[in-house]
Each structure stands twice: as C-alpha cells, then as structure tokens.
Write a protein that holds these residues in place. Structure first.
Motif, PDB file in Angstrom:
ATOM      1  N   VAL A  44      25.049 -40.099  31.059  1.00 40.71           N
ATOM      2  CA  VAL A  44      26.492 -39.919  31.125  1.00 40.71           C
ATOM      3  C   VAL A  44      27.167 -41.228  30.748  1.00 40.71           C
ATOM      4  N   ASP A  45      28.137 -41.144  29.860  1.00 38.84           N
ATOM      5  CA  ASP A  45      28.895 -42.317  29.462  1.00 38.84           C
ATOM      6  C   ASP A  45      29.705 -42.815  30.659  1.00 38.84           C
ATOM      7  N   GLN A  46      29.453 -44.041  31.080  1.00 36.80           N
ATOM      8  CA  GLN A  46      30.131 -44.592  32.253  1.00 36.80           C
ATOM      9  C   GLN A  46      31.632 -44.723  32.029  1.00 36.80           C
ATOM     10  N   GLY A  47      32.040 -44.960  30.808  1.00 35.07           N
ATOM     11  CA  GLY A  47      33.468 -45.041  30.502  1.00 35.07           C
ATOM     12  C   GLY A  47      34.187 -43.727  30.790  1.00 35.07           C
ATOM     13  N   MET A  48      33.525 -42.613  30.502  1.00 29.92           N
ATOM     14  CA  MET A  48      34.131 -41.301  30.778  1.00 29.92           C
ATOM     15  C   MET A  48      34.246 -41.070  32.275  1.00 29.92           C
ATOM     16  N   ILE A  49      33.261 -41.507  33.034  1.00 32.79           N
ATOM     17  CA  ILE A  49      33.325 -41.372  34.491  1.00 32.79           C
ATOM     18  C   ILE A  49      34.485 -42.191  35.047  1.00 32.79           C
ATOM     19  N   VAL A  50      34.642 -43.421  34.562  1.00 31.84           N
ATOM     20  CA  VAL A  50      35.740 -44.281  35.018  1.00 31.84           C
ATOM     21  C   VAL A  50      37.087 -43.674  34.621  1.00 31.84           C
ATOM     22  N   LEU A  51      37.189 -43.135  33.407  1.00 27.50           N
ATOM     23  CA  LEU A  51      38.437 -42.504  32.966  1.00 27.50           C
ATOM     24  C   LEU A  51      38.800 -41.326  33.856  1.00 27.50           C
ATOM     25  N   MET A  52      37.830 -40.466  34.141  1.00 28.49           N
ATOM     26  CA  MET A  52      38.123 -39.292  34.970  1.00 28.49           C
ATOM     27  C   MET A  52      38.454 -39.681  36.403  1.00 28.49           C
ATOM     28  N   MET A  53      37.796 -40.710  36.932  1.00 24.37           N
ATOM     29  CA  MET A  53      38.127 -41.195  38.274  1.00 24.37           C
ATOM     30  C   MET A  53      39.540 -41.761  38.290  1.00 24.37           C
ATOM     31  N   THR A  54      39.899 -42.486  37.232  1.00 20.93           N
ATOM     32  CA  THR A  54      41.236 -43.064  37.147  1.00 20.93           C
ATOM     33  C   THR A  54      42.300 -41.976  37.101  1.00 20.93           C
ATOM     34  N   LEU A  55      42.074 -40.968  36.271  1.00 23.44           N
ATOM     35  CA  LEU A  55      43.061 -39.895  36.143  1.00 23.44           C
ATOM     36  C   LEU A  55      43.121 -38.986  37.363  1.00 23.44           C
ATOM     37  N   SER A  56      41.984 -38.709  37.961  1.00 17.82           N
ATOM     38  CA  SER A  56      41.969 -37.722  39.041  1.00 17.82           C
ATOM     39  C   SER A  56      42.224 -38.299  40.425  1.00 17.82           C
ATOM     40  N   PHE A  57      42.032 -39.620  40.605  1.00 25.12           N
ATOM     41  CA  PHE A  57      42.269 -40.196  41.924  1.00 25.12           C
ATOM     42  C   PHE A  57      43.133 -41.451  41.900  1.00 25.12           C
TER      43      PHE A  57
END
Length: 129
Positions: A44-57
């Motif tokens: 899993v691309d870590q950047g995508m995880i950080v982006l989704m965490m930023t947007l969702s929380f």
C-alpha cells in the motif's frame, strides 16, 4: 441549536461518513467476495494512507478545533477546510460512482450534501459578526 454546534455536528457526521464509506467497501468480504485487487502487489502506498487519514480525520478535527475560538481568523480557516471537504466529497463521488457496491449510492451523495451544508453554515458563521 447554535450555529457553532451545528457545524461541529456536521464535521462529526463527515467523519462518520468517511468511516461508513470505508466499511461499505469491505462489507462484501464478509459474504465471501474476494477483495484482492488483481493488478496490485499487496503493498500500500503510504502517501495514499496519509492522504486518506488527513481527509477523513485530520481536517475535520482541525475544523472542530477552529470552532473553539471565537476569533475571525479561525472562523475563516474553518470555512476554508469546509470548502475543501465539500469539493473533495463531490469530486470523490464523481470518481466513485457508478459503483458495483450499492451502499456507495447512499453514502457518496449524502457526503456531498453534508459537505455543501457544512460549507454553507461555516460561511454564515463568519458573516454573523
């Protein structure tokens, strides 16, 4: 209910909507559907995880924290965050739909409506003073 409380509630509903969106994506797995994507290697691309965490929380949490202060600067920051979430919700709904997951037809339009209502109430909150 005060406008401040309405905005905080809308931010919390946004967090709940993102969680529901994610749950809708994984629910078919519990009925035996294979959720593995064919074209991926499992990493899993870590950047995508950080982006989704930023947007969702992170952004909704910052929006709620901005409501704790009555200064105009934090109200404007709340408006910017609300507009960002509203635009993301619409763009994400347009990218996600049509979907083979029927639950997304309920979650994604509701998220877009929540985003617009949140932005509208946030703008009205700035104009109150």
């Amino acid at each position: 209910m005060t406008r401040n409380a309405k905005i905080a509630t809308l931010w919390l509903l946004t967090i709940c909507g993102f969680a529901t969106h994610s749950i809708c994506d994984i629910l078919p797995m519990f009925w035996g559907k294979d959720m593995a994507l064919v074209a991926t290697d499992g990493n899993v691309d870590q950047g995508m995880i950080v982006l989704m965490m930023t947007l969702s929380f992170f952004i909704p949490a910052c929006g709620i924290l901005c409501l704790l202060s009555k200064t105009n600067c934090f109200k404007v920051i709340n408006v910017i965050l609300a507009l960002l979430i509203a635009l993301f919700n619409v763009a994400h709904a347009l990218m996600e739909l049509p979907s083979d997951n029927a639950g997304q037809y309920i979650v994604m339009p509701m998220m877009a409506v929540l985003g617009f209502v949140l932005a509208w109430h946030s703008i009205k909150y700035v104009k109150e003073d």
